[in-house]
Design a protein around this motif. Structure first.
Motif, PDB file in Angstrom:
ATOM      1  N   GLN A 138       0.826  -1.205   0.000  1.00  0.00           N
ATOM      2  CA  GLN A 138       0.000   0.000   0.000  1.00  0.00           C
ATOM      3  C   GLN A 138       0.866   1.264   0.000  1.00  0.00           C
ATOM      4  O   GLN A 138       0.496   2.286  -0.600  1.00  0.00           O
TER       5      GLN A 138
ATOM      6  N   ARG B  73      -4.444  -0.733  -7.243  1.00  0.00           N
ATOM      7  CA  ARG B  73      -5.375  -0.533  -6.138  1.00  0.00           C
ATOM      8  C   ARG B  73      -6.495  -1.577  -6.181  1.00  0.00           C
ATOM      9  O   ARG B  73      -6.898  -2.109  -5.142  1.00  0.00           O
TER      10      ARG B  73
ATOM     11  N   ARG C 103      -7.275  -4.428  -3.419  1.00  0.00           N
ATOM     12  CA  ARG C 103      -8.608  -4.474  -2.810  1.00  0.00           C
ATOM     13  C   ARG C 103      -9.218  -5.872  -2.933  1.00  0.00           C
ATOM     14  O   ARG C 103      -9.793  -6.397  -1.967  1.00  0.00           O
TER      15      ARG C 103
END
Length: 449
Positions: A398, A427, A431
């Motif tokens: 991240q 991203r 996720r």
């Protein structure tokens, strides 16, 4: 290519682009359609380039609904297809690059990203010379079915399964003699300059060094084709192969080292000034690569598993450093004849997209040269033991995504569209993985909480 016999009439052609994750996307068509493809290209939605790792649309990247999911045009990068030697049916393949419908480069295409950097060097009369070294693990064929790595058995008449690291072992390579013979033959058939083959530090882990070429696009093409070749030939011999960064927690990870020198218009290596230390441009390039390394980490380590290579004791750089003939640093200047003075980039994992790795390190070098940056003193001894380094690398996924997305310098060199599309793809990948409950969580908590 002729169609004079039945075999040629049945021949097929794979035409594919390389998406941001390094996965190949394209179509299989009759080889008789080659002429039309060379003239008109092949249409694919531009959103394909920005797929997540599993081939799903990334709706936040601006390439899907906002554009009506419009097509790009994929044009072959050469006029001649190359064979697919491991295919059971007669088949050829061609790499392609994506353009917008108006003929302009589609800047989220990783090969176009690399071409952008090559063109910037060319404007200065400079030609990068690059060579790649890719590590991979051979595994038992059942690994693909179970989705868990199992070391392969040696073909030595004893059915011995590899269990220990045998770094630089010639005997270990003897156990896979037929496989490596076919790998060399396939490299030759595809124009891939394969040099040395080395048994690395993990069970069934090998490294193949590809030749230095004075064309980064060709170096990237060869790395892409080589990865496909290794998987295909391995399956043909009853094995599986993986370039996953860290398939075994307790064993060495798969690295992707790149060697880089720079020629002027007269063919002189500008990193060489006749001294053991190398030229001012060598130091400027190193300084720029170090400064951009933390922001580029998402390219060098693109996936969740990638960051397992950067754990303590894993022998992968955790901060930007450099030194002469020192394998503990991120940027090594190997001992070599002066004319071969070069930089070895030692951060990326073998799971990274070759085009993007080459483009990112070229961006760093150009940044350093254009701004006459100076690096710190070279590291002598153990770079892993350095305290308070100037450029620590983000070793959490991240953090790497955030550093990449916020980098104005990468936007300047690699392009706004690329940075936007790639960041959104990563991203979404993160996720989706965060939505999965791991086996270890069930094993640790289910019966105790």
């Amino acid at each position: 290519m002729t169609t004079d016999n039945k075999q040629d009439k049945n021949r097929e052609l794979d035409l594919f682009i390389t998406d941001l994750n390094g996965n190949l996307r394209g179509k299989r068509l009759p080889a008789s359609g080659l002429g039309k493809v060379l003239k008109e290209g092949l249409k694919l939605p531009r959103s394909v380039m920005g797929f997540d790792f599993w081939g799903a649309d990334v709706l936040d990247n601006g390439l899907v609904f906002e554009t009506g999911d419009s097509d790009g045009v994929c044009m072959p990068i050469t006029n001649e297809p190359i064979s697919v030697p491991w295919s059971t049916a007669p088949r050829d393949q061609m790499l392609a690059m994506m353009f917008n419908p108006d003929g302009t480069p589609f800047e989220a295409d990783p090969r176009q990203v690399l071409k952008r950097m090559v063109d910037r060097f060319a404007e200065k009369g400079l030609t990068p010379v690059m060579a790649t070294e890719l590590e991979f693990y051979l595994m038992d064929a059942e690994s693909e079915r179970t989705q868990r790595p199992v070391p392969p058995s040696l073909v030595d008449g004893k059915g011995r399964r590899l269990a220990n690291a045998e770094g630089y072992s010639v005997e270990e390579m003897d156990g896979f003699e037929a496989l490596f013979t076919d790998i060399r033959a396939a490299c030759q058939a595809q124009g891939i300059g394969a040099d040395t083959i080395i048994a690395e530090m993990g069970p069934g882990q090998f490294e193949v060094n590809l030749d230095h070429v004075a064309d980064p696009l060709n170096a990237g093409d060869q790395a892409i084709l080589f990865k496909r070749l290794i998987r295909g030939v391995s399956r043909d011999h009853g094995y599986s192969a993986t370039f996953m960064a860290k398939p075994y927690v307790e064993e060495s990870g798969n690295g992707f080292h790149t060697h880089f020198s720079l020629l002027d218009r007269d063919g002189h290596n500008v990193f060489d000034d006749g001294t053991e230390q190398g030229s001012d441009l060598l130091r400027h390039a190193i300084a720029g690569m170090m400064q951009l390394m933390p922001e580029s980490m998402l390219v060098f380590a693109p996936h969740l598993n990638s960051y397992r290579r950067f754990m303590p004791g894993a022998h992968a750089p955790t901060h930007a450093s450099w030194g002469y003939e020192n394998r503990t640093v991120a940027l090594r200047v190997p001992e070599s004849p002066h004319l071969a003075r070069r930089i070895e980039h030692r951060v990326a994992g073998a799971d990274a997209n070759p085009y993007l790795v080459l483009a990112s390190l070229l961006a760093g070098a150009l940044h350093g040269m254009e701004n006459a940056l100076e690096p710190e003193a070279p590291v002598e001894g153990d770079a892993y033991a350095e305290e308070s380094p100037r450029y620590p690398l983000p070793c959490e996924w991240q953090d790497a995504i955030a550093r990449f997305e916020q980098s104005e310098t990468l936007r300047e060199y690699l392009g706004e569209e690329f940075v936007r599309v790639y960041a959104h793809a990563k991203r979404q990948e993160r996720r989706r993985l965060n939505e999965r409950i791991s086996d270890v969580e069930y094993e640790a908590y289910l019966g105790l909480l």
